[in-house]
Design an enzyme around this catalytic site. Structure first.
Site, short mmCIF file in Angstrom:
data_model
loop_
_atom_site.label_atom_id
_atom_site.label_comp_id
_atom_site.label_asym_id
_atom_site.label_seq_id
_atom_site.Cartn_x
_atom_site.Cartn_y
_atom_site.Cartn_z
N GLU A 1 1.84 -52.87 1.57
CA GLU A 1 1.52 -54.11 1.99
C GLU A 1 0.38 -54.39 1.14
OE1 GLU A 1 2.84 -54.87 6.49
OE2 GLU A 1 0.75 -53.99 6.42
N ASN B 1 5.36 -56.37 13.17
CA ASN B 1 3.95 -55.86 13.69
C ASN B 1 3.34 -57.23 14.31
OD1 ASN B 1 1.45 -55.15 14.06
ND2 ASN B 1 1.14 -54.79 11.87
N TRP B 2 3.21 -57.14 15.66
CA TRP B 2 2.74 -58.21 16.50
C TRP B 2 1.33 -58.19 16.39
CZ3 TRP B 2 6.07 -58.18 21.58
CH2 TRP B 2 7.44 -58.43 21.32
N LYS B 3 0.53 -57.23 15.86
CA LYS B 3 -0.99 -57.07 16.10
C LYS B 3 -1.34 -57.28 17.24
CE LYS B 3 -0.40 -58.22 11.14
NZ LYS B 3 -1.24 -58.89 9.84
N SER C 1 3.47 -61.57 4.09
CA SER C 1 3.91 -62.87 4.27
C SER C 1 5.47 -63.00 4.10
CB SER C 1 3.23 -63.78 3.19
OG SER C 1 1.90 -64.02 3.32
N GLY D 1 4.54 -59.52 9.67
CA GLY D 1 3.59 -59.85 10.75
C GLY D 1 3.89 -61.09 11.26
N GLY D 2 3.14 -62.38 10.83
CA GLY D 2 3.14 -63.56 11.44
C GLY D 2 4.54 -64.01 11.69
N GLY E 1 -0.76 -62.33 5.64
CA GLY E 1 -1.24 -63.45 6.33
C GLY E 1 -1.84 -64.48 5.44
P1 13P Z 1 2.14 -61.22 7.60
O1 13P Z 1 3.59 -60.99 7.55
O2 13P Z 1 1.47 -61.98 8.68
O3 13P Z 1 1.64 -61.52 6.20
O4 13P Z 1 1.19 -59.80 8.14
C1 13P Z 1 1.95 -58.69 7.37
C2 13P Z 1 1.63 -57.33 8.15
O5 13P Z 1 0.37 -57.01 8.10
C3 13P Z 1 2.63 -56.48 8.68
O6 13P Z 1 1.89 -55.29 9.00
#
Ligand code: 13P
Length: 255
Positions: free
Chosen positions: A169, A11-13, A215, A236-237, A175
Protein backbone atom coordinates in the site's frame (compact mmCIF):
# COMPACT_ATOMS: atom_id res chain seq x y z
CA UNK A 1 -2.25 -13.32 -11.07
CA UNK A 2 -0.78 -16.77 -11.82
CA UNK A 3 -2.19 -19.83 -10.00
CA UNK A 4 -2.60 -18.02 -6.73
CA UNK A 5 -6.15 -17.73 -5.42
CA UNK A 6 -7.09 -14.03 -5.54
CA UNK A 7 -8.01 -12.21 -2.33
CA UNK A 8 -10.25 -9.17 -2.11
CA UNK A 9 -10.16 -7.69 1.38
CA UNK A 10 -12.05 -4.71 2.77
CA UNK A 11 -10.45 -2.67 5.55
CA UNK A 12 -13.26 -0.71 7.19
CA UNK A 13 -10.89 1.28 9.42
CA UNK A 14 -12.84 3.23 12.09
CA UNK A 15 -16.20 3.03 10.34
CA UNK A 16 -19.50 1.20 11.09
CA UNK A 17 -21.38 0.34 14.24
CA UNK A 18 -22.54 -3.23 14.81
CA UNK A 19 -25.90 -2.50 13.22
CA UNK A 20 -24.31 -0.92 10.14
CA UNK A 21 -21.90 -3.83 9.86
CA UNK A 22 -24.70 -6.40 9.94
CA UNK A 23 -26.68 -4.51 7.29
CA UNK A 24 -23.60 -4.42 5.09
CA UNK A 25 -22.99 -8.17 5.42
CA UNK A 26 -26.62 -9.03 4.68
CA UNK A 27 -26.43 -6.97 1.48
CA UNK A 28 -23.02 -8.34 0.54
CA UNK A 29 -24.06 -11.97 1.02
CA UNK A 30 -26.73 -11.50 -1.66
CA UNK A 31 -24.48 -9.62 -4.06
CA UNK A 32 -21.68 -12.19 -4.05
CA UNK A 33 -23.82 -15.30 -4.29
CA UNK A 34 -22.34 -16.38 -7.63
CA UNK A 35 -18.70 -15.52 -6.99
CA UNK A 36 -16.26 -18.42 -7.17
CA UNK A 37 -12.53 -18.63 -6.75
CA UNK A 38 -12.11 -15.34 -4.92
CA UNK A 39 -11.19 -15.22 -1.24
CA UNK A 40 -13.33 -12.48 0.29
CA UNK A 41 -12.23 -10.89 3.57
CA UNK A 42 -13.76 -8.06 5.60
CA UNK A 43 -12.01 -6.25 8.45
CA UNK A 44 -14.58 -4.46 10.63
CA UNK A 45 -13.67 -2.62 13.83
CA UNK A 46 -13.20 -4.83 16.91
CA UNK A 47 -16.66 -4.10 18.33
CA UNK A 48 -18.43 -5.50 15.25
CA UNK A 49 -16.35 -8.69 14.88
CA UNK A 50 -18.61 -11.16 16.76
CA UNK A 51 -21.76 -9.81 15.09
CA UNK A 52 -20.21 -10.08 11.63
CA UNK A 53 -18.85 -13.55 12.46
CA UNK A 54 -22.36 -14.77 13.13
CA UNK A 55 -23.65 -13.30 9.84
CA UNK A 56 -20.96 -14.83 7.60
CA UNK A 57 -21.14 -18.34 9.07
CA UNK A 58 -21.34 -21.02 6.38
CA UNK A 59 -20.63 -18.52 3.60
CA UNK A 60 -17.53 -17.55 1.64
CA UNK A 61 -16.65 -14.34 3.53
CA UNK A 62 -13.73 -14.48 5.98
CA UNK A 63 -13.19 -12.21 8.94
CA UNK A 64 -10.12 -10.12 9.73
CA UNK A 65 -9.25 -7.81 12.60
CA UNK A 66 -7.40 -4.59 11.87
CA UNK A 67 -4.68 -5.09 14.48
CA UNK A 68 -3.68 -7.22 17.48
CA UNK A 69 -1.38 -7.24 20.47
CA UNK A 70 1.57 -9.64 20.48
CA UNK A 71 1.18 -11.00 24.01
CA UNK A 72 -1.27 -13.84 24.75
CA UNK A 73 -2.72 -11.89 27.71
CA UNK A 74 -1.67 -9.44 30.39
CA UNK A 75 -1.94 -5.95 31.81
CA UNK A 76 -2.22 -4.10 28.47
CA UNK A 77 -5.19 -1.79 28.85
CA UNK A 78 -7.10 -1.32 25.62
CA UNK A 79 -5.37 -4.12 23.71
CA UNK A 80 -6.74 -7.29 22.08
CA UNK A 81 -4.85 -10.60 22.01
CA UNK A 82 -4.60 -13.15 19.16
CA UNK A 83 -6.77 -15.62 21.11
CA UNK A 84 -9.46 -12.97 21.59
CA UNK A 85 -9.54 -12.47 17.82
CA UNK A 86 -9.98 -16.21 17.29
CA UNK A 87 -12.72 -16.14 19.91
CA UNK A 88 -14.42 -13.33 17.96
CA UNK A 89 -14.36 -15.45 14.77
CA UNK A 90 -11.35 -14.05 12.93
CA UNK A 91 -9.20 -16.07 10.55
CA UNK A 92 -7.07 -13.12 9.37
CA UNK A 93 -5.55 -10.00 10.91
CA UNK A 94 -4.13 -6.87 9.29
CA UNK A 95 -0.68 -6.04 10.66
CA UNK A 96 1.49 -2.97 10.09
CA UNK A 97 -1.04 -0.80 8.28
CA UNK A 98 0.52 2.57 7.44
CA UNK A 99 -2.03 4.32 9.70
CA UNK A 100 -0.85 2.19 12.64
CA UNK A 101 2.75 2.96 11.72
CA UNK A 102 2.07 6.70 11.36
CA UNK A 103 -0.29 7.44 14.27
CA UNK A 104 0.24 4.64 16.79
CA UNK A 105 3.97 4.01 16.74
CA UNK A 106 4.02 0.57 15.11
CA UNK A 107 7.67 0.08 14.15
CA UNK A 108 9.03 -2.76 12.03
CA UNK A 109 10.09 -4.49 15.26
CA UNK A 110 6.57 -4.28 16.71
CA UNK A 111 5.08 -5.42 13.42
CA UNK A 112 7.39 -8.42 13.49
CA UNK A 113 6.22 -9.42 16.98
CA UNK A 114 2.59 -9.06 15.89
CA UNK A 115 3.13 -11.26 12.82
CA UNK A 116 4.77 -13.92 14.96
CA UNK A 117 1.96 -13.79 17.55
CA UNK A 118 -0.71 -14.06 14.85
CA UNK A 119 0.96 -17.06 13.22
CA UNK A 120 1.31 -18.79 16.58
CA UNK A 121 -2.50 -18.84 16.78
CA UNK A 122 -2.95 -19.75 13.12
CA UNK A 123 -4.31 -16.33 12.25
CA UNK A 124 -3.28 -15.29 8.75
CA UNK A 125 -1.42 -11.97 8.88
CA UNK A 126 -2.11 -9.46 6.14
CA UNK A 127 1.25 -7.74 6.39
CA UNK A 128 1.15 -4.17 5.06
CA UNK A 129 4.16 -2.41 3.62
CA UNK A 130 4.56 0.71 1.51
CA UNK A 131 6.57 3.86 0.91
CA UNK A 132 5.61 7.49 1.49
CA UNK A 133 5.55 10.08 -1.28
CA UNK A 134 8.84 11.61 -0.08
CA UNK A 135 10.47 8.18 -0.11
CA UNK A 136 9.21 7.49 -3.63
CA UNK A 137 10.38 10.87 -4.89
CA UNK A 138 13.79 10.30 -3.30
CA UNK A 139 13.90 6.92 -5.13
CA UNK A 140 13.96 5.04 -1.86
CA UNK A 141 10.91 2.85 -2.56
CA UNK A 142 12.79 -0.42 -2.90
CA UNK A 143 15.12 0.17 0.05
CA UNK A 144 12.15 1.10 2.29
CA UNK A 145 10.26 -2.03 1.26
CA UNK A 146 13.35 -4.18 1.69
CA UNK A 147 13.77 -2.88 5.26
CA UNK A 148 10.08 -3.29 6.11
CA UNK A 149 10.16 -6.89 4.88
CA UNK A 150 13.51 -7.92 6.32
CA UNK A 151 12.75 -6.43 9.75
CA UNK A 152 9.06 -7.40 9.74
CA UNK A 153 9.82 -11.00 8.81
CA UNK A 154 13.11 -11.20 10.69
CA UNK A 155 12.17 -13.95 13.13
CA UNK A 156 9.68 -15.71 10.89
CA UNK A 157 10.60 -19.11 9.53
CA UNK A 158 10.23 -19.52 5.75
CA UNK A 159 7.62 -22.21 6.35
CA UNK A 160 5.53 -19.57 8.12
CA UNK A 161 6.25 -16.81 5.61
CA UNK A 162 4.37 -19.05 3.17
CA UNK A 163 1.15 -18.49 5.13
CA UNK A 164 1.34 -14.69 5.11
CA UNK A 165 -0.51 -12.36 2.76
CA UNK A 166 1.42 -9.23 1.86
CA UNK A 167 -0.36 -5.97 1.06
CA UNK A 168 1.61 -3.33 -0.82
CA UNK A 169 0.00 0.00 0.00
CA UNK A 170 1.90 3.06 -1.21
CA UNK A 171 1.07 5.67 1.43
CA UNK A 172 0.56 8.35 -1.23
CA UNK A 173 -2.22 6.29 -2.81
CA UNK A 174 -4.24 5.67 0.36
CA UNK A 175 -7.45 7.67 0.55
CA UNK A 176 -6.15 10.13 -2.04
CA UNK A 177 -7.93 8.89 -5.15
CA UNK A 178 -4.46 8.60 -6.68
CA UNK A 179 -3.94 4.92 -7.51
CA UNK A 180 -0.56 3.60 -8.53
CA UNK A 181 -0.65 2.82 -12.24
CA UNK A 182 -0.84 -0.86 -13.13
CA UNK A 183 2.81 -0.66 -14.22
CA UNK A 184 3.96 1.09 -11.03
CA UNK A 185 2.18 -1.49 -8.89
CA UNK A 186 3.43 -4.46 -10.93
CA UNK A 187 7.01 -3.17 -10.73
CA UNK A 188 6.85 -3.16 -6.93
CA UNK A 189 4.95 -6.45 -6.68
CA UNK A 190 7.56 -8.20 -8.79
CA UNK A 191 10.27 -6.70 -6.55
CA UNK A 192 8.45 -8.08 -3.47
CA UNK A 193 8.11 -11.52 -5.05
CA UNK A 194 11.77 -11.56 -6.02
CA UNK A 195 12.67 -10.61 -2.44
CA UNK A 196 10.58 -13.52 -1.12
CA UNK A 197 12.14 -15.94 -3.60
CA UNK A 198 15.69 -14.80 -2.81
CA UNK A 199 15.28 -14.87 0.97
CA UNK A 200 12.79 -17.67 1.49
CA UNK A 201 13.01 -19.86 -1.60
CA UNK A 202 11.13 -20.39 -4.83
CA UNK A 203 8.14 -22.13 -3.25
CA UNK A 204 7.49 -19.22 -0.89
CA UNK A 205 7.90 -16.74 -3.75
CA UNK A 206 5.36 -18.64 -5.82
CA UNK A 207 2.79 -19.16 -3.08
CA UNK A 208 2.54 -15.84 -1.22
CA UNK A 209 -0.32 -13.62 -2.36
CA UNK A 210 0.60 -9.96 -2.77
CA UNK A 211 -2.33 -7.55 -2.63
CA UNK A 212 -2.34 -3.98 -3.83
CA UNK A 213 -3.99 -1.25 -1.73
CA UNK A 214 -4.54 2.43 -2.32
CA UNK A 215 -7.65 3.94 -3.93
CA UNK A 216 -8.83 0.63 -5.41
CA UNK A 217 -12.30 0.89 -6.92
CA UNK A 218 -14.53 -1.00 -9.37
CA UNK A 219 -13.12 1.11 -12.20
CA UNK A 220 -9.47 0.12 -11.68
CA UNK A 221 -9.60 -3.39 -10.18
CA UNK A 222 -9.62 -5.33 -13.46
CA UNK A 223 -6.51 -3.58 -14.77
CA UNK A 224 -4.63 -4.17 -11.54
CA UNK A 225 -5.66 -7.84 -11.38
CA UNK A 226 -4.41 -8.42 -14.91
CA UNK A 227 -0.83 -7.74 -13.74
CA UNK A 228 1.27 -10.87 -13.26
CA UNK A 229 2.18 -10.35 -9.60
CA UNK A 230 -0.95 -8.66 -8.26
CA UNK A 231 -3.05 -11.28 -6.48
CA UNK A 232 -5.78 -9.14 -5.01
CA UNK A 233 -6.60 -5.91 -3.27
CA UNK A 234 -6.87 -4.39 0.17
CA UNK A 235 -9.66 -1.88 -0.22
CA UNK A 236 -10.43 1.01 2.13
CA UNK A 237 -13.07 3.60 1.18
CA UNK A 238 -14.64 1.51 -1.58
CA UNK A 239 -15.16 -1.40 0.81
CA UNK A 240 -17.66 0.53 2.94
CA UNK A 241 -20.62 0.26 0.57
CA UNK A 242 -21.77 -3.30 -0.13
CA UNK A 243 -22.74 -2.65 -3.76
CA UNK A 244 -19.37 -1.02 -4.53
CA UNK A 245 -17.32 -3.66 -2.71
CA UNK A 246 -19.31 -6.41 -4.45
CA UNK A 247 -18.38 -4.93 -7.84
CA UNK A 248 -14.72 -5.21 -6.86
CA UNK A 249 -15.20 -8.79 -5.62
CA UNK A 250 -16.84 -9.58 -8.94
CA UNK A 251 -13.75 -8.45 -10.84
CA UNK A 252 -13.35 -11.75 -12.79
CA UNK A 253 -16.50 -10.84 -14.67
CA UNK A 254 -15.04 -7.42 -15.46
CA UNK A 255 -11.84 -8.83 -16.97
P1 13P B 1 -8.34 3.48 0.29
O1 13P B 1 -8.85 2.34 -0.54
O2 13P B 1 -9.43 4.30 0.94
O3 13P B 1 -7.34 4.31 -0.47
O4 13P B 1 -7.54 2.82 1.53
C1 13P B 1 -6.60 1.83 1.29
C2 13P B 1 -6.22 1.22 2.57
O5 13P B 1 -5.58 1.82 3.43
C3 13P B 1 -6.65 -0.16 2.82
O6 13P B 1 -6.00 -0.71 3.92
Amino acid sequence: MGDRRPVIAGNWKMYKTGKEAVEFIDDLNELIAGVMDVEIVVAPPFTALPLVAKRIKGGPVRLAAQDLHWEPEGAYTGEISPKMLLDAGCSHVIVGHSERREYFGDTNAIVSRKIKAALAENLIPVFCIGESLEEREAEKTFSVLDKQMSEGLETIDSNDVKKIIIAYEPVWAIGTGRTASNEQAQEVHSFIRRYLTDRHGEEVGNIVRILYGGSVKPENIAGLMAAADIDGALVGGASLTASVFARIVNFPYLL
